[in-house]
Design an enzyme around this catalytic site. Structure first.
Site, PDB file in Angstrom:
ATOM      1  N   GLY A 195      22.918 -22.117  23.252  1.00 39.47           N
ATOM      2  CA  GLY A 195      24.035 -22.552  23.726  1.00 39.47           C
ATOM      3  C   GLY A 195      24.010 -24.187  23.822  1.00 39.47           C
ATOM      4  O   GLY A 195      23.002 -24.624  24.111  1.00 39.47           O
ATOM      5  N   GLN A 241      26.665 -32.180  26.323  1.00 41.86           N
ATOM      6  CA  GLN A 241      25.149 -32.334  26.081  1.00 41.86           C
ATOM      7  C   GLN A 241      24.762 -33.346  24.898  1.00 41.86           C
ATOM      8  O   GLN A 241      23.722 -33.636  24.563  1.00 41.86           O
ATOM      9  CB  GLN A 241      24.772 -31.212  25.911  1.00 41.86           C
ATOM     10  N   CYS A 285      18.486 -24.907  30.905  1.00 46.49           N
ATOM     11  CA  CYS A 285      19.404 -25.595  30.016  1.00 46.49           C
ATOM     12  C   CYS A 285      18.610 -26.727  29.186  1.00 46.49           C
ATOM     13  O   CYS A 285      17.640 -27.223  29.878  1.00 46.49           O
ATOM     14  CB  CYS A 285      20.269 -26.215  31.187  1.00 46.49           C
ATOM     15  N   LEU A 286      19.267 -27.100  28.075  1.00 45.01           N
ATOM     16  CA  LEU A 286      18.592 -28.066  27.222  1.00 45.01           C
ATOM     17  C   LEU A 286      18.809 -29.459  27.923  1.00 45.01           C
ATOM     18  O   LEU A 286      18.061 -30.307  27.493  1.00 45.01           O
ATOM     19  CB  LEU A 286      19.354 -28.213  25.818  1.00 45.01           C
ATOM     20  N   HIS A 305      27.668 -20.236  31.287  1.00 41.89           N
ATOM     21  CA  HIS A 305      26.754 -21.656  31.322  1.00 41.89           C
ATOM     22  C   HIS A 305      27.540 -22.763  30.585  1.00 41.89           C
ATOM     23  O   HIS A 305      27.876 -23.790  31.094  1.00 41.89           O
ATOM     24  CB  HIS A 305      25.400 -21.200  30.828  1.00 41.89           C
ATOM     25  N   GLU A 306      28.159 -22.287  29.511  1.00 41.50           N
ATOM     26  CA  GLU A 306      28.673 -23.268  28.596  1.00 41.50           C
ATOM     27  C   GLU A 306      30.121 -23.792  28.993  1.00 41.50           C
ATOM     28  O   GLU A 306      30.516 -25.128  28.877  1.00 41.50           O
ATOM     29  CB  GLU A 306      28.746 -22.834  27.150  1.00 41.50           C
ATOM     30  N   HIS A 366      29.427 -26.377  31.503  1.00 42.28           N
ATOM     31  CA  HIS A 366      29.258 -27.634  31.273  1.00 42.28           C
ATOM     32  C   HIS A 366      30.540 -28.255  30.869  1.00 42.28           C
ATOM     33  O   HIS A 366      30.822 -29.528  31.235  1.00 42.28           O
ATOM     34  CB  HIS A 366      28.531 -27.532  29.939  1.00 42.28           C
TER      35      HIS A 366
HETATM   36 CO    CO Z   1      23.085 -25.943  29.667  1.00 40.58          CO
END
Ligand code: CO
Length: 169
Positions: free
Chosen positions: A47, A52, A93-94, A135-136, A139
């Site tokens: 995701g 991000q 998380c990235l 999660h997304e 963000h």
């Molecule tokens: Co994330």
């Protein structure tokens, strides 16, 4: 084109994102989404949300690869309609590379969003998809998975983060 992924500590990740004006963004959206898919796949993510890549927009992509097969979901202006059940699993998380923590989430999450053509879709996610939905959308509200940890855990994580940050770009 691959974009740079913003990291924990950058302001854009803490901001509530702006709604996407679909009509106004229609022309630039395909390129932006292509960039997001490329950026996410390059690091094997499941995701990626617009903040991000530095854009404060209510836009995210998800591909949790159910049964190993790619299934691309585009979430424009997503809304969580309902949440049910409870499950605690390890999450990463990235934007916080190298750090994983157990986070309590819901087992069943229903979302409504627009797709890349501006059409409304609704879906109930379970398992990893439910987690990705939460999660997304987090963000887009300026929240990271770390914000769900209790104080003791957060203090522990702060020490690890300080060390990890030396290796981030
Ligand atoms: Co994330």
């Amino acid at each position: 084109m691959k974009r740079r992924i913003t990291k924990h500590g950058e302001a854009v990740l803490k901001k509530k994102s702006e709604a996407v004006d679909f009509a106004a963004m229609k022309k630039e959206l395909p390129k932006l989404l292509a960039d997001m898919w490329e950026t996410m796949h390059a690091v094997n993510g499941v995701g990626l949300a617009a903040p991000q890549i530095g854009l404060s927009l209510r836009l995210a992509i998800i591909d949790v690869k159910p049964e190993g097969k790619s299934e691309r979901l585009v979430l424009i202006n997503p809304e969580v309609l309902s949440r049910e059940g409870e499950v605690t699993e390890e999450e990463g998380c990235l934007s916080v590379p190298g750090l994983y923590a157990r986070v309590k989430r819901h087992t069943k999450v229903r979302v409504r969003a627009l797709d890349e053509r501006g059409e409304v879709w609704e879906r109930t996610g379970t398992g990893l998809l439910a987690r990705a939905f939460e999660h997304e959308t987090d963000h887009l509200d300026g929240k990271l998975f770390l914000d769900h940890l209790d104080l003791v855990k957060r203090l522990k994580v702060a020490v690890v983060l300080k060390d990890l940050k030396k290796d981030w770009d």
